[in-house]
Structure formats: structure tokens, C-alpha cells
Write a protein that holds these residues in place. Sequence first.
Motif, PDB file in Angstrom:
ATOM      1  N   ARG A  67     -15.239 -26.930   8.735  1.00 45.38           N
ATOM      2  CA  ARG A  67     -16.756 -26.660   9.393  1.00 45.38           C
ATOM      3  C   ARG A  67     -17.911 -27.137   8.268  1.00 45.38           C
ATOM      4  O   ARG A  67     -19.134 -27.629   8.404  1.00 45.38           O
ATOM      5  N   ALA A  68     -17.042 -26.750   7.077  1.00 47.46           N
ATOM      6  CA  ALA A  68     -18.402 -27.416   6.192  1.00 47.46           C
ATOM      7  C   ALA A  68     -18.975 -28.622   6.127  1.00 47.46           C
ATOM      8  O   ALA A  68     -19.619 -29.037   5.795  1.00 47.46           O
ATOM      9  N   VAL A  69     -17.387 -29.581   6.084  1.00 49.34           N
ATOM     10  CA  VAL A  69     -17.201 -30.763   6.516  1.00 49.34           C
ATOM     11  C   VAL A  69     -18.505 -31.151   8.330  1.00 49.34           C
ATOM     12  O   VAL A  69     -19.020 -32.123   8.009  1.00 49.34           O
ATOM     13  N   ARG A  70     -18.175 -30.399   8.735  1.00 46.66           N
ATOM     14  CA  ARG A  70     -18.712 -30.729   9.527  1.00 46.66           C
ATOM     15  C   ARG A  70     -20.436 -30.951  10.410  1.00 46.66           C
ATOM     16  O   ARG A  70     -20.977 -31.542  10.491  1.00 46.66           O
ATOM     17  N   ASN A  71     -20.999 -30.095   9.401  1.00 45.61           N
ATOM     18  CA  ASN A  71     -22.169 -29.606   9.112  1.00 45.61           C
ATOM     19  C   ASN A  71     -22.904 -30.517   8.725  1.00 45.61           C
ATOM     20  O   ASN A  71     -23.985 -30.864   8.748  1.00 45.61           O
ATOM     21  N   ARG A  72     -22.254 -31.566   7.113  1.00 41.31           N
ATOM     22  CA  ARG A  72     -22.832 -32.880   6.971  1.00 41.31           C
ATOM     23  C   ARG A  72     -22.746 -33.800   8.066  1.00 41.31           C
ATOM     24  O   ARG A  72     -23.492 -35.298   7.290  1.00 41.31           O
ATOM     25  N   GLY A  73     -21.468 -33.767   7.907  1.00 41.36           N
ATOM     26  CA  GLY A  73     -20.507 -35.657   8.404  1.00 41.36           C
ATOM     27  C   GLY A  73     -21.143 -35.844   9.732  1.00 41.36           C
ATOM     28  O   GLY A  73     -21.709 -35.493  10.770  1.00 41.36           O
ATOM     29  N   THR A  74     -21.173 -37.073   9.064  1.00 39.38           N
ATOM     30  CA  THR A  74     -21.783 -37.955  11.152  1.00 39.38           C
ATOM     31  C   THR A  74     -21.660 -38.487  12.015  1.00 39.38           C
ATOM     32  O   THR A  74     -19.949 -39.229  11.044  1.00 39.38           O
ATOM     33  N   ILE A  75     -21.587 -38.266  13.138  1.00 39.02           N
ATOM     34  CA  ILE A  75     -20.783 -40.253  13.873  1.00 39.02           C
ATOM     35  C   ILE A  75     -20.750 -41.282  13.703  1.00 39.02           C
ATOM     36  O   ILE A  75     -20.057 -41.533  13.409  1.00 39.02           O
ATOM     37  N   GLY A  76     -22.175 -41.578  13.221  1.00 42.83           N
ATOM     38  CA  GLY A  76     -21.444 -42.899  12.665  1.00 42.83           C
ATOM     39  C   GLY A  76     -21.621 -42.821  11.094  1.00 42.83           C
ATOM     40  O   GLY A  76     -21.201 -44.461  10.898  1.00 42.83           O
ATOM     41  N   GLY A  77     -21.616 -41.854  10.516  1.00 49.01           N
ATOM     42  CA  GLY A  77     -20.752 -42.293   8.596  1.00 49.01           C
ATOM     43  C   GLY A  77     -19.372 -42.650   8.865  1.00 49.01           C
ATOM     44  O   GLY A  77     -18.370 -42.934   8.590  1.00 49.01           O
ATOM     45  N   SER A  78     -19.069 -41.621   9.895  1.00 46.76           N
ATOM     46  CA  SER A  78     -17.524 -42.094  10.699  1.00 46.76           C
ATOM     47  C   SER A  78     -17.634 -43.088  10.558  1.00 46.76           C
ATOM     48  O   SER A  78     -16.110 -43.318   9.841  1.00 46.76           O
ATOM     49  N   LEU A  79     -17.566 -43.627  11.694  1.00 49.34           N
ATOM     50  CA  LEU A  79     -17.519 -45.250  12.393  1.00 49.34           C
ATOM     51  C   LEU A  79     -17.837 -46.329  11.301  1.00 49.34           C
ATOM     52  O   LEU A  79     -17.196 -47.046  10.884  1.00 49.34           O
ATOM     53  N   ALA A  80     -18.648 -45.730  10.655  1.00 46.86           N
ATOM     54  CA  ALA A  80     -19.474 -46.609   9.830  1.00 46.86           C
ATOM     55  C   ALA A  80     -18.246 -46.884   8.709  1.00 46.86           C
ATOM     56  O   ALA A  80     -18.124 -48.422   8.188  1.00 46.86           O
ATOM     57  N   HIS A  81     -17.116 -45.791   8.097  1.00 46.14           N
ATOM     58  CA  HIS A  81     -16.195 -45.801   7.077  1.00 46.14           C
ATOM     59  C   HIS A  81     -15.644 -46.452   7.615  1.00 46.14           C
ATOM     60  O   HIS A  81     -14.821 -46.550   6.760  1.00 46.14           O
ATOM     61  N   ALA A  82     -14.990 -46.397   9.024  1.00 42.66           N
ATOM     62  CA  ALA A  82     -13.634 -47.189   9.663  1.00 42.66           C
ATOM     63  C   ALA A  82     -12.373 -46.486   8.810  1.00 42.66           C
ATOM     64  O   ALA A  82     -11.897 -47.970   8.773  1.00 42.66           O
ATOM     65  N   ASP A  83     -12.332 -45.615   8.343  1.00 47.25           N
ATOM     66  CA  ASP A  83     -11.183 -45.128   7.901  1.00 47.25           C
ATOM     67  C   ASP A  83     -10.203 -45.258   9.284  1.00 47.25           C
ATOM     68  O   ASP A  83     -10.195 -44.651  10.308  1.00 47.25           O
ATOM     69  N   PRO A  84      -9.081 -46.167   9.545  1.00 52.01           N
ATOM     70  CA  PRO A  84      -8.257 -46.060  10.948  1.00 52.01           C
ATOM     71  C   PRO A  84      -7.420 -45.117  11.119  1.00 52.01           C
ATOM     72  O   PRO A  84      -7.106 -44.891  12.875  1.00 52.01           O
ATOM     73  N   ALA A  85      -7.505 -43.715  10.431  1.00 47.53           N
ATOM     74  CA  ALA A  85      -6.100 -42.301  10.908  1.00 47.53           C
ATOM     75  C   ALA A  85      -8.243 -41.369  11.549  1.00 47.53           C
ATOM     76  O   ALA A  85      -7.846 -40.297  11.475  1.00 47.53           O
ATOM     77  N   ALA A  86      -9.665 -41.985  11.054  1.00 46.25           N
ATOM     78  CA  ALA A  86     -10.244 -40.840  11.638  1.00 46.25           C
ATOM     79  C   ALA A  86     -10.848 -40.623  12.633  1.00 46.25           C
ATOM     80  O   ALA A  86     -10.380 -41.950  13.422  1.00 46.25           O
ATOM     81  N   ASP A  87     -11.310 -39.499  13.547  1.00 51.59           N
ATOM     82  CA  ASP A  87     -11.275 -39.595  14.562  1.00 51.59           C
ATOM     83  C   ASP A  87     -12.157 -40.082  15.461  1.00 51.59           C
ATOM     84  O   ASP A  87     -11.714 -40.258  16.614  1.00 51.59           O
ATOM     85  N   TRP A  88     -13.348 -40.304  14.972  1.00 50.80           N
ATOM     86  CA  TRP A  88     -14.098 -40.803  15.758  1.00 50.80           C
ATOM     87  C   TRP A  88     -13.509 -42.210  16.189  1.00 50.80           C
ATOM     88  O   TRP A  88     -13.918 -43.042  17.152  1.00 50.80           O
TER      89      TRP A  88
END
Lengths: 267, 160
Positions: free
Chosen positions: A101-122
Motif C-alpha cells: 500500500r505505501a508504494v501504491r499510494n505514490r506509484g502511478t499507472i503511467g509511471g509503471s507503463l513508461a518504466h516498462a519492466d516486463p514483470a510489472a503488473d500494468w
Amino acid sequence: MKPAPFGYARPGDWPEALSLLRDGARPLAGGQSLGPMLNLRLAQPATVIDLRHLPGFAGVAVQDGYCRIGAGTSHAEIEDGAIPGRLGAILAGVARRIAYRAVRNRGTIGGSLAHADPAADWVAVLPCFDGAAIALGASGERRIPLADFVLGLMETALRPDEVLRAIELPVLPPEARWGHWKFCRKPGEFSKATACVLAVPGEPPRAVLAALDMPPLVIADAGALLAAPEAEAARIVAGLALRDPWRAALVRTALHRAALAAWEMEE
Amino acid sequence: MSRMPIRMTVNGKAAELVAEPRTHLADLLRGALLLTGTHLGCEHGVCGACTVELDGIPARSCITHAGACDGAAVRSIEGFDADPVMAALREAFSAEHALQCGYCTPGMLITARDIILRLPDADEARVREELSGNLCRCTGYRGIVHAVLRVLAERRGTAP
Ligand SMILES: Cc1cc2nc3c(=O)[nH]c(=O)nc-3n(C[C@H](O)[C@H](O)[C@H](O)COP(=O)(O)OP(=O)(O)OC[C@H]3O[C@@H](n4cnc5c(N)ncnc54)[C@H](O)[C@@H]3O)c2cc1C
Ligand code: FES
Ligand code: FES
């Protein structure tokens, strides 16, 4: 574990953000991937551009059958129901399994997609929807189909002078069926194998296989998978020629279980 | 690298600092404000020891750097003295042996308080899931889980 020195810029509007970007500065959204990379000195930007205070960076709007999710919308906001309807319920379930939760509070859907870690959920889940990433550059907005957005390990279709502005997904009918399976040994870990299946009445079902050390594999017509989940999952995964047998077993099982989960909802 | 002015509200009081943008929030709290209740374990977001409340919600202070904190309201473990939920958690942590060395405890308490306020109906499985982002090397988690369940039960008016 302290970052190398960097400068900090907080633009007040998008044109200013884009002009900083053209000068080579690095976008910062939630900092939940960039922060660790800075601390580990895997990233050493001269300047970071804090996108968090830009107008409309976060937030959700529904129009003409599409849901536009601001790139800065946090995983926690999505978990808590920021997106309406069936689509929102599906994405809330995905969001809840990202990190903590503490990570989800700040982490964003766009940041996750732009980061493009193949194992990331978005990265794994979004290509299952027939939607688009909205890139913003000097000449305005450009739509990139989500299935074509992640090109490789930490590589996307964004141009160096563009930011990810939003994600646009089709609103789903209440009958849309969804199955999702994420293998990880501890809650909140990055996935070892992810599969998801979406079946919207009147459209060919779609499926995605991800966390494969390559861009997500989109199966644009997954009808056969829903008809014979186990056999078809085995056939698809055999075609990937994965080197490690344990890996192939995980991926095959994830796809099989995701298909079953989508299937069972019908009953 | 040049330093920048950082204005924050820390535990209800205005704080004006000058820091390098690369300084993370935990170092601002510990080094500049001498609020050493915030602990640092991994410094890359994994262990949860550094969890504080940032603009009203839990966040990792080790991966939030100074620039991004300008204008923010921060509440570290020292800022919960008068908070009734935290008071109940302190009691329960003590009664349930939810700490040994105490290194993880400030982050555990801030996470636990968030669970209690956000998920009043959480059961044991959910409490364990929600605590999974805070690592403890000593207790084996059992006492921590029981302490959180105890406060949840007290607030629901049921026996634990
Ligand atoms: C302990 C821990 C566990 C995690 N577990 C998981 C997990 O299980 N699953 C998962 O999916 N993720 C996980 N994450 C990552 C997390 O989801 C991050 O929030 C996410 O990857 C990045 O989002 P952000 O907003 O924090 O982006 P940032 O860290 O700010 O940025 C990430 C990258 O994207 C770029 N960027 C950010 N926003 C934009 C934009 N709008 N336009 C262009 N470029 C941009 C940045 O320049 C940077 O390169 C975990 C993180 C941590 C710390
Ligand atoms: S020190 Fe911040 S999460 Fe470990
Ligand atoms: S009490 Fe020692 S790390 Fe948790």
C-alpha cells in the motif's frame, strides 16, 4: 545508497514540462521505480522533472465509451475505485496486487507503463484491453495502441521528447469476463509469470502473457483458449520455446488458470 | 550540486530547510530535524522500516527525495503521541510481544494504523497481506499480526 547529485524542477504547466524534457531532464512521477534506481545509482539524471503538480496529471474521465486515466493516477486510487463500472472493478483487483500500500499510494499507472519492466503488473494487463497510451509532445497528443507500447526491456514507443499523458481504455459491459493470474512467491513481489484473459460479448476474446523477459505477448483472438484452456495454453507456450522447463510450466499454468477464471465467471 | 529551500509541515509544525534535491525524506527527518524514530533498512523501497505519513497517507521516505517533499505535510512516528489509534496499537504491540529489537516498529505502527483506519473489517489473512510490505527480522510476525487484530477487534467491540 545515496543518489548521485541531481537538479529538481517542478513545472507548472505541460509546455514547460516538455521544454525541460527536450533539455534532457528525466520525468519523475511517483518515484517508486525511479527512487530506488536513483538510490542505487542505476539512474543518474542531471535533472528530474516532477510531473506530480501538473494540471490533470491524475484523475479519471469517461467520455464516448472510453475511460481516460491520467498517467499520474496512483495504483491506490485505482484500488479504491477511482475508475467506474466493470472496467474499474477489474483494474482495482489488479492494482491491489501491486507492491504494498505505501508504494501504491505514490506509484502511478503511467509511471509503471513508461518504466516498462516486463514483470510489472500494468505492463502485463493493459495490452489485454483494446485501448491506447496517449503520448504528449510538442505537436500535441498521439495515440499509441497499448499492444504496441512496450517494445522491450524498459523500452517503449514514447519518443524522447514525449511524456505519457494518459491511458485510454474502452468502457466494459457488466457481462465482460476477466481472468488474471500472477505468480509470485510473496505478496507484492514482481511477477514470475502473468496471464490475463478478457472476453467481451460480441468481440473476440483477448489474452496476454507477460513477465517473459520480452514484451507482453498479445493473443488477439483467444477463442480457442476459452474453448480448451489446458490444451491451448500448452500449445501457445510450447510455441514460445522457453529455455527453462520450470519457466514454461509456470507460464503455461498461469495462462491455463487465467482462462479458467474467465470461464468460471459465466456459470 | 546546488541546494534548494524545502518547506514542509512536519508533525504539525512548519519546517524550513535547505537541502540537496537528492537527499531523501528519511535523511531530512533524521539528519536535519533529528527525528530519528524513522528507521532506514534497505533504502530502496522494499523493507518498510522508513514508512511515514506523507500528505496523509503512508509512503516510503527512503525513495521520496527532498524536492518532491517541498510543500508536503509529513508525519513521522514522533507525531502520533496524541493519536488514539496509535495509543491502542502501542498497548497491543506491548501485550502481544509484537517487537523485539524495535527496528521495524515505527514503520510497522504506521502501516498498522493505516490498516485499522482503512480496513476496519480486515481478517487475519488480509492483515498479513497488508503487512507484507514491512519486514521484521525478529518476531516472526505472529505477535504483530495479533496486535493489529486485537485493535481491530477492540474497535469493532468484539473480543479478539
Ligand atoms: C518495493 C516495491 C515493490 C514493487 N512491486 C511491484 C509489483 O509487484 N508490480 C509492479 O507492477 N510494480 C511494482 N513496483 C513498482 C511500482 O509499481 C512503481 O510505482 C511503478 O513501476 C513506477 O511508477 P511511478 O509513478 O512510481 O514512476 P517513477 O518511478 O516516477 O518513474 C518510473 C520511470 O518512468 C518514467 N516516467 C514516469 N512517469 C512518466 C510519464 N508520465 N511519462 C514518461 N515517462 C514517465 C520515469 O522517468 C522513470 O524512468 C514496486 C516498487 C517497489 C518500490
Ligand atoms: S528503508 Fe525505505 S523501504 Fe527500506
Ligand atoms: S522487532 Fe526487530 S526487526 Fe522487527
